[in-house]
Design a protein around this motif. Sequence first.
Motif, PDB file in Angstrom:
ATOM      1  N   ARG A 162      46.048  24.029   8.769  1.00  0.00           N
ATOM      2  CA  ARG A 162      46.622  25.649   9.396  1.00  0.00           C
ATOM      3  C   ARG A 162      47.545  24.950   9.583  1.00  0.00           C
ATOM      4  NH1 ARG A 162      44.133  27.393  12.661  1.00  0.00           N
ATOM      5  NH2 ARG A 162      42.908  29.027  11.575  1.00  0.00           N
ATOM      6  N   ASP A 169      36.494  24.163   6.472  1.00  0.00           N
ATOM      7  CA  ASP A 169      36.442  25.546   7.538  1.00  0.00           C
ATOM      8  C   ASP A 169      35.638  25.749   7.767  1.00  0.00           C
ATOM      9  OD1 ASP A 169      37.816  27.268   9.127  1.00  0.00           O
ATOM     10  OD2 ASP A 169      38.913  27.781   7.337  1.00  0.00           O
ATOM     11  N   SER A 206      47.633  23.478  13.523  1.00  0.00           N
ATOM     12  CA  SER A 206      46.630  24.148  14.435  1.00  0.00           C
ATOM     13  C   SER A 206      45.558  24.537  14.324  1.00  0.00           C
ATOM     14  CB  SER A 206      47.087  24.749  14.696  1.00  0.00           C
ATOM     15  OG  SER A 206      47.596  26.571  13.733  1.00  0.00           O
ATOM     16  N   GLY A 207      44.749  24.105  13.200  1.00  0.00           N
ATOM     17  CA  GLY A 207      43.462  24.167  12.943  1.00  0.00           C
ATOM     18  C   GLY A 207      43.380  23.976  11.031  1.00  0.00           C
ATOM     19  N   LEU A 208      41.953  24.051  10.928  1.00  0.00           N
ATOM     20  CA  LEU A 208      41.820  23.982   9.309  1.00  0.00           C
ATOM     21  C   LEU A 208      41.961  25.938   8.691  1.00  0.00           C
ATOM     22  CD1 LEU A 208      38.325  22.302  10.324  1.00  0.00           C
ATOM     23  CD2 LEU A 208      40.355  21.496   9.559  1.00  0.00           C
ATOM     24  N   ASP A 209      42.110  25.557   7.652  1.00  0.00           N
ATOM     25  CA  ASP A 209      42.470  27.180   6.549  1.00  0.00           C
ATOM     26  C   ASP A 209      41.258  26.374   4.950  1.00  0.00           C
ATOM     27  OD1 ASP A 209      42.673  28.907   5.349  1.00  0.00           O
ATOM     28  OD2 ASP A 209      45.125  29.163   5.900  1.00  0.00           O
TER      29      ASP A 209
END
Length: 208
Positions: free
Chosen positions: A82, A124, A90-93
Amino acid sequence: GAKKAGFITRGWGLCQKACQGANMAGARGGGLRRPFRTYPRRQTSPESATAGCLYPASRRRRACGLRGRAARPRLATKFGFRIESDGQVSGLDGSPGNARRACEGSLARLGVETIDLYYLHRVDPAVPIEETVGAMADLVRAGKVRHLGLSEVSAATLRRAARVHPIAAVQSEYSLFERGAEREVLPACRALHVGFVPFSPLGRGFLT
């Protein structure tokens, strides 16, 4: 033994084909010369973030000699993060929407119509692997991707993914220092006829 060595060699061959001719500094002599152009460093733009690209728009490596070539390099790329409007991860997507969006962005930046090997970079946990791989399989059926790959997955996740669509390659760290893949992942790859692509085979530089 010999079977394990041959199995890993097959996966390494996939990696070599995907990277064939992609010397970013420009090949000397035969082969593809200067296939990528690197743009100067500038501030990350919102446009590059919405395209799902880790590089700012001005720094993307764009393929200059791929379109129209009868024998172009095999291309592998990944998705699964992400990326915010400021370009920060900011993270996984692993959502289906991001799978499609990242694929379209890669095709546009590379100037090609098909990606040879499309990896999910990391699983994710918020998205069932069946949904992610299902969206990746749709890209295969649309002719935008040829083969699917996964990175750093468990044997159980690999089996679930393979029930949705054949998986061509699994990439995981594997070296004299890190041999965890031998317990379950390598046997699962062997049983499912999935190539294994080791990364950091020289122990992240310690064995060089």
